[in-house]
Scaffold this active site. Structure first.
Site, PDB file in Angstrom:
ATOM      1  N   HIS A  66       0.783  -1.130   0.060  1.00 16.08           N
ATOM      2  CA  HIS A  66      -0.070   0.136   0.089  1.00 16.08           C
ATOM      3  C   HIS A  66       0.964   1.306   0.133  1.00 16.08           C
ATOM      4  CE1 HIS A  66      -3.564  -2.553   0.345  1.00 16.08           C
ATOM      5  NE2 HIS A  66      -2.676  -3.351   1.444  1.00 16.08           N
ATOM      6  N   THR A 102      -9.179  -0.955   1.826  1.00 11.54           N
ATOM      7  CA  THR A 102     -10.588  -0.670   2.052  1.00 11.54           C
ATOM      8  C   THR A 102     -11.046   0.780   1.654  1.00 11.54           C
ATOM      9  OG1 THR A 102     -10.064  -2.203   4.117  1.00 11.54           O
ATOM     10  CG2 THR A 102     -12.163  -0.849   3.971  1.00 11.54           C
ATOM     11  N   ARG A 166     -15.472  -6.593   5.109  1.00 14.96           N
ATOM     12  CA  ARG A 166     -15.046  -5.034   4.670  1.00 14.96           C
ATOM     13  C   ARG A 166     -15.184  -5.069   3.158  1.00 14.96           C
ATOM     14  NH1 ARG A 166      -9.059  -5.401   6.944  1.00 14.96           N
ATOM     15  NH2 ARG A 166      -9.657  -7.403   6.610  1.00 14.96           N
ATOM     16  N   ASP A 288       2.272  -6.827   1.830  1.00 17.09           N
ATOM     17  CA  ASP A 288       1.126  -6.223   2.379  1.00 17.09           C
ATOM     18  C   ASP A 288       1.633  -5.087   2.985  1.00 17.09           C
ATOM     19  OD1 ASP A 288      -1.458  -5.472   2.411  1.00 17.09           O
ATOM     20  OD2 ASP A 288      -2.146  -6.879   3.963  1.00 17.09           O
ATOM     21  N   SER A 292      -2.868  -1.453   7.499  1.00 17.54           N
ATOM     22  CA  SER A 292      -2.882  -1.329   8.724  1.00 17.54           C
ATOM     23  C   SER A 292      -3.145  -3.041   9.116  1.00 17.54           C
ATOM     24  CB  SER A 292      -4.153  -0.927   9.049  1.00 17.54           C
ATOM     25  OG  SER A 292      -5.311  -1.545   8.165  1.00 17.54           O
TER      26      SER A 292
HETATM   27 ZN    ZN Z   1      -5.625  -7.515   1.490  1.00 17.22          ZN
END
Ligand code: ZN
Length: 382
Positions: A66, A102, A166, A288, A292
């Site tokens: 991310h 998300t 989510r 990843d 979070s």
């Molecule tokens: Zn993921």
């Protein structure tokens, strides 16, 4: 970019297969020669990097970072920061595949692309995925297919969330349409158009991907499900998915809470899948990074959070070799050639003439990171 050539001398090269002691000549961001002994002509602007028998491996390819920050699942105070160049350069990763998560409301693909370009300013390579957890898919230009065809740095879609509270709880038909769009967009632009699938902790696991494969002519290779080591049951589903022609991705960043909740540490998960006879050409590891790491209770309420570390990719490789006894050549493809192949990155993940000049020097024995060469120049260590 400075065009000084770099001669890496006397490295024990894993390309990722072991090919013995080699010199590598790097010019114009590519590997232009590799042989046991190279002597550049007099007068050429060549800088020498003495490897002195250290191990040279391809710069790592991380399937999921991310890079523009993530999180926010506990409110605005829990958003995670973008990846800094300092963290990126010290991680051993030289190719980053960036994705939203998300939050696709305050996080944008434009920002993701800006972060890719920022990595490029340091000689690193960043690619972006269109989409987010959400279905219908959020894109840059209005469609998955257009994003892939028109934006050079967009190489796939993801992470689309399944089996997660989510996510958008997509149907098999909706998923099939996304994969078909990605497939055609990829065909038209010469990209893989792979769809990275975030698999949550709901017990259904990969069932939805099997349903798509049962009902639609979308090849299993179009998907790359990640977080497969989230719990033992899900890891056990990997073999059936790989047998169907698919690939799986193991997440290396973790926390004490996640391990306590049943997550299988990445190095152990890799060892387990290889021991079970799954080919390393279908198994990748990703960090990843900057995600979070939320800790939810049984009712889905957030209890706490940590930030995932991109450095966990190299640490998990080292752990797989040193703690689980995997030969380096057996584990290394999972962080180099395998993700490069899955994402269609033909010049990444290998040390060969014509490949991009991204490589790491590791200490023999400990595999500690000692130097990072990216785009043909020494960027970290020495
Ligand atoms: Zn993921």
């Amino acid at each position: 970019m400075s065009e000084t050539m770099l001669l890496v001398r006397g490295a024990d090269v894993f390309d990722p297969a072991p090919v013995g002691r080699q010199d590598l000549l790097l010019a114009g961001g590519r590997i232009v020669a590799m042989a046991p002994r190279l002597s550049p002509g007099a007068g050429l602007p060549v800088r020498i990097l003495e490897a002195g028998g250290r191990i040279a491996v391809p710069g790592l390819v991380d399937s999921l970072v991310h890079i523009s920050g993530g999180g926010g699942e506990g409110g605005f105070g829990t958003r995670t920061p973008a990846l800094s160049s300092t963290q990126a350069l010290a991680s051993g990763v030289t190719t980053f595949i960036g994705a939203l998560g998300t939050d696709d409301v305050t996080r944008s693909h434009a920002d993701l692309l800006a972060c890719c370009r920022a990595l490029a300013a340091h000689g690193l390579t960043g690619y972006a995925l269109t989409g987010s957890y959400r279905v219908p898919v959020r894109t840059l230009t209005g469609s998955v297919r257009d994003d892939l065809v028109l934006v050079p740095d967009i190489i796939g879609v993801g992470e689309i969330a399944i089996a997660d509270h989510r996510g958008s709880q997509p149907s098999a038909d909706e998923l099939a349409r996304i994969a078909s769009d990605a497939r055609v967009g990829g065909m038209l632009s010469g990209k893989a158009g792979t769809v990275l699938v975030h698999v949550g902790d709901a017990r259904e696991g990969l069932a939805l991907l099997h349903e798509v494969s049962d009902r639609h002519p979308v090849p299993a290779t179009q998907w790359h499900p990640t977080h497969i080591n989230r719990h033992g049951d899900l890891l056990a589903q990997a073999a059936a998915w790989v047998a169907r022609g698919g690939s799986v991705d193991i997440t290396t960043s973790t926390s004490a809470e996640l391990l306590e909740a049943g997550e299988v540490a990445a190095a152990q998960a890799l060892a387990q899948l290889l021991d079970a006879g799954l080919p390393v050409s279908r198994i990748s590891l990703s960090s990843d990074g900057q995600a979070s790491l939320p800790d939810f209770d049984a009712q889905g309420r957030l209890r706490g959070m940590e930030v995932a570390d991109v450095g966990s990719l190299l640490r998990s490789l080292v752990e797989a070799v040193i703690r689980h006894g995997l030969p380096l050549a057996a584990a290394l493809p999972a962080v180099t050639s395998t993700p490069a192949d899955i994402w269609g990155l033909r010049r990444k993940g290998r040390l060969a003439v014509g490949a991009d000049a991204d490589l790491l020097l590791l200490a023999p024995g400990t595999l500690a990171l000692e130097a990072v060469v990216a785009s043909g120049q020494l960027r970290w260590g020495g």
